[in-house]
Design a protein around this motif. Structure first.
Motif, short mmCIF file in Angstrom:
data_model
loop_
_atom_site.label_atom_id
_atom_site.label_comp_id
_atom_site.label_asym_id
_atom_site.label_seq_id
_atom_site.Cartn_x
_atom_site.Cartn_y
_atom_site.Cartn_z
N SER A 32 41.82 -22.54 38.31
CA SER A 32 42.08 -23.60 37.50
C SER A 32 41.36 -24.94 38.09
O SER A 32 41.35 -25.30 39.15
CB SER A 32 43.65 -23.66 37.65
OG SER A 32 44.18 -25.11 37.06
N PRO A 33 41.25 -25.96 37.23
CA PRO A 33 40.55 -27.09 37.57
C PRO A 33 41.68 -28.05 38.18
O PRO A 33 41.47 -28.92 39.04
CB PRO A 33 40.31 -27.92 36.19
CG PRO A 33 40.00 -26.75 35.16
CD PRO A 33 40.96 -25.69 35.64
N ALA A 38 48.55 -24.11 35.96
CA ALA A 38 48.36 -24.13 34.50
C ALA A 38 49.44 -24.77 33.53
O ALA A 38 50.31 -25.37 34.04
CB ALA A 38 48.51 -22.55 34.08
N VAL A 39 48.93 -24.95 32.19
CA VAL A 39 49.76 -25.84 31.40
C VAL A 39 50.18 -25.00 30.12
O VAL A 39 49.64 -23.81 29.56
CB VAL A 39 48.95 -26.80 30.61
CG1 VAL A 39 49.90 -27.55 29.52
CG2 VAL A 39 48.36 -27.73 31.86
N ALA A 40 51.39 -24.95 29.84
CA ALA A 40 52.26 -24.06 28.98
C ALA A 40 53.19 -24.72 28.29
O ALA A 40 53.66 -25.53 28.46
CB ALA A 40 53.03 -22.65 29.43
N ARG A 41 53.78 -24.15 26.93
CA ARG A 41 54.71 -24.64 26.25
C ARG A 41 56.06 -23.78 26.19
O ARG A 41 55.81 -22.65 25.99
CB ARG A 41 54.13 -25.05 24.68
CG ARG A 41 55.26 -25.82 23.76
CD ARG A 41 54.64 -26.03 22.54
NE ARG A 41 55.58 -26.52 21.69
CZ ARG A 41 55.29 -26.57 20.32
NH1 ARG A 41 54.35 -26.29 19.62
NH2 ARG A 41 56.27 -27.12 19.74
N VAL A 42 57.11 -24.36 26.54
CA VAL A 42 58.25 -23.30 26.53
C VAL A 42 58.95 -23.05 25.22
O VAL A 42 58.99 -23.77 24.29
CB VAL A 42 59.36 -23.84 27.50
CG1 VAL A 42 60.49 -23.03 27.54
CG2 VAL A 42 58.86 -24.25 28.81
N HIS A 67 37.44 -27.69 29.15
CA HIS A 67 36.06 -27.96 30.16
C HIS A 67 36.73 -28.00 31.55
O HIS A 67 38.07 -28.06 31.73
CB HIS A 67 35.66 -29.50 30.05
CG HIS A 67 35.35 -29.49 28.61
ND1 HIS A 67 34.08 -29.14 27.92
CD2 HIS A 67 35.52 -30.58 27.72
CE1 HIS A 67 34.05 -29.55 26.78
NE2 HIS A 67 35.07 -30.36 26.55
N GLU A 68 36.06 -27.61 32.52
CA GLU A 68 36.35 -27.43 33.89
C GLU A 68 36.50 -28.63 34.44
O GLU A 68 36.98 -28.69 35.59
CB GLU A 68 35.26 -26.55 34.73
CG GLU A 68 35.32 -25.21 34.26
CD GLU A 68 36.70 -24.26 34.53
OE1 GLU A 68 37.09 -24.46 35.68
OE2 GLU A 68 37.11 -23.47 33.86
N GLU A 69 36.05 -29.84 33.99
CA GLU A 69 36.22 -31.01 34.47
C GLU A 69 36.88 -31.86 33.70
O GLU A 69 37.18 -31.74 32.44
CB GLU A 69 34.83 -31.65 35.11
CG GLU A 69 33.98 -31.90 33.68
CD GLU A 69 33.11 -30.69 33.27
OE1 GLU A 69 32.62 -30.44 32.07
OE2 GLU A 69 32.97 -29.73 34.06
N CYS A 70 37.46 -33.34 34.20
CA CYS A 70 37.98 -34.15 33.36
C CYS A 70 37.18 -34.81 32.26
O CYS A 70 35.82 -34.83 32.56
CB CYS A 70 38.58 -35.51 34.44
SG CYS A 70 39.79 -34.82 35.49
N ASP A 71 37.66 -35.50 31.30
CA ASP A 71 37.04 -36.17 30.39
C ASP A 71 36.45 -37.37 31.01
O ASP A 71 37.31 -37.93 31.70
CB ASP A 71 38.21 -36.44 29.00
CG ASP A 71 37.36 -36.99 27.99
OD1 ASP A 71 36.62 -36.49 27.11
OD2 ASP A 71 37.93 -38.49 28.09
N PRO A 72 35.10 -37.69 30.87
CA PRO A 72 34.70 -38.70 31.47
C PRO A 72 35.34 -40.29 31.15
O PRO A 72 35.27 -41.19 31.91
CB PRO A 72 33.31 -38.60 31.26
CG PRO A 72 32.99 -37.91 30.11
CD PRO A 72 34.12 -37.02 29.88
N ASP A 73 35.77 -40.10 29.81
CA ASP A 73 36.25 -41.38 29.33
C ASP A 73 37.58 -41.59 29.74
O ASP A 73 38.03 -42.87 29.95
CB ASP A 73 36.40 -41.46 27.86
CG ASP A 73 34.72 -41.48 27.19
OD1 ASP A 73 33.97 -42.14 28.01
OD2 ASP A 73 34.48 -40.83 26.22
N THR A 74 38.30 -40.69 29.84
CA THR A 74 39.95 -40.77 30.20
C THR A 74 40.39 -40.47 31.56
O THR A 74 41.48 -40.94 31.93
CB THR A 74 40.73 -40.08 29.08
OG1 THR A 74 40.48 -38.60 29.38
CG2 THR A 74 40.52 -40.31 27.74
N GLY A 75 39.55 -39.44 32.08
CA GLY A 75 39.79 -38.99 33.47
C GLY A 75 40.96 -38.04 33.56
O GLY A 75 41.60 -37.57 34.35
#
Length: 143
Positions: A32-33, A38-42, A67-75
């Motif tokens: 996981s990056p 992990a992220v989930a919705r209950v 993506h495996e990396e952060c968005d370059p504009d928002t981090g």
């Protein structure tokens, strides 16, 4: 000590449904990056007894990383609802001890007109979401 409530209800305050998002600790072996999270919705909380053991569980709809990396504009990392190969939602039952903490997702807005959004349907209106690392200091440290 701070306490957060994770909600999964078909009718919140006699109104619309509410299903919160969470970080799930998948362990160090999980690729996981976000270092095993992990992220989930209950979708639902439930429990059952099996022989002499009590098992508190939840049904979750998984998010997958775009993506495996952060968005370059928002981090921030970008996630989208996960589906199986034939577009069936990726839903699982997990033990509540796997829940690390609540997560806050921000829609990734496109170029199209933004429809009317209500708190109960904001996680259903967009294709992808930023994992908000600026929601609080806990999220900033883990996301």
């Amino acid at each position: 000590m701070c306490r957060k409530h994770i909600r999964a209800t078909p009718s919140w305050c006699t109104g619309e449904p509410r299903h919160d998002c969470i970080f799930i600790n998948m362990g160090v072996d999980f690729d996981s990056p976000m270092n095993g999270l992990a992220v989930a919705r209950v979708l639902c909380f439930f429990s059952f007894n099996y022989r002499t053991s009590y098992h508190p569980c939840t049904i979750v709809h998984w998010y997958s990383y775009v993506h495996e990396e952060c968005d370059p504009d928002t981090g921030m990392y970008v996630v989208m609802l996960a589906t199986t190969g034939d577009d069936v939602p990726d839903v699982s039952i997990i033990h509540i001890d796997c829940i690390f903490r609540t997560a806050h997702l921000i829609p990734v807005y496109g170029l199209d007109f933004i429809p009317k959004i209500s708190p109960h349907n904001s996680y259903d209106m967009f294709n992808s979401y930023y994992v908000n690392r600026y929601a609080n200091h806990h999220a900033f440290e883990i996301a």
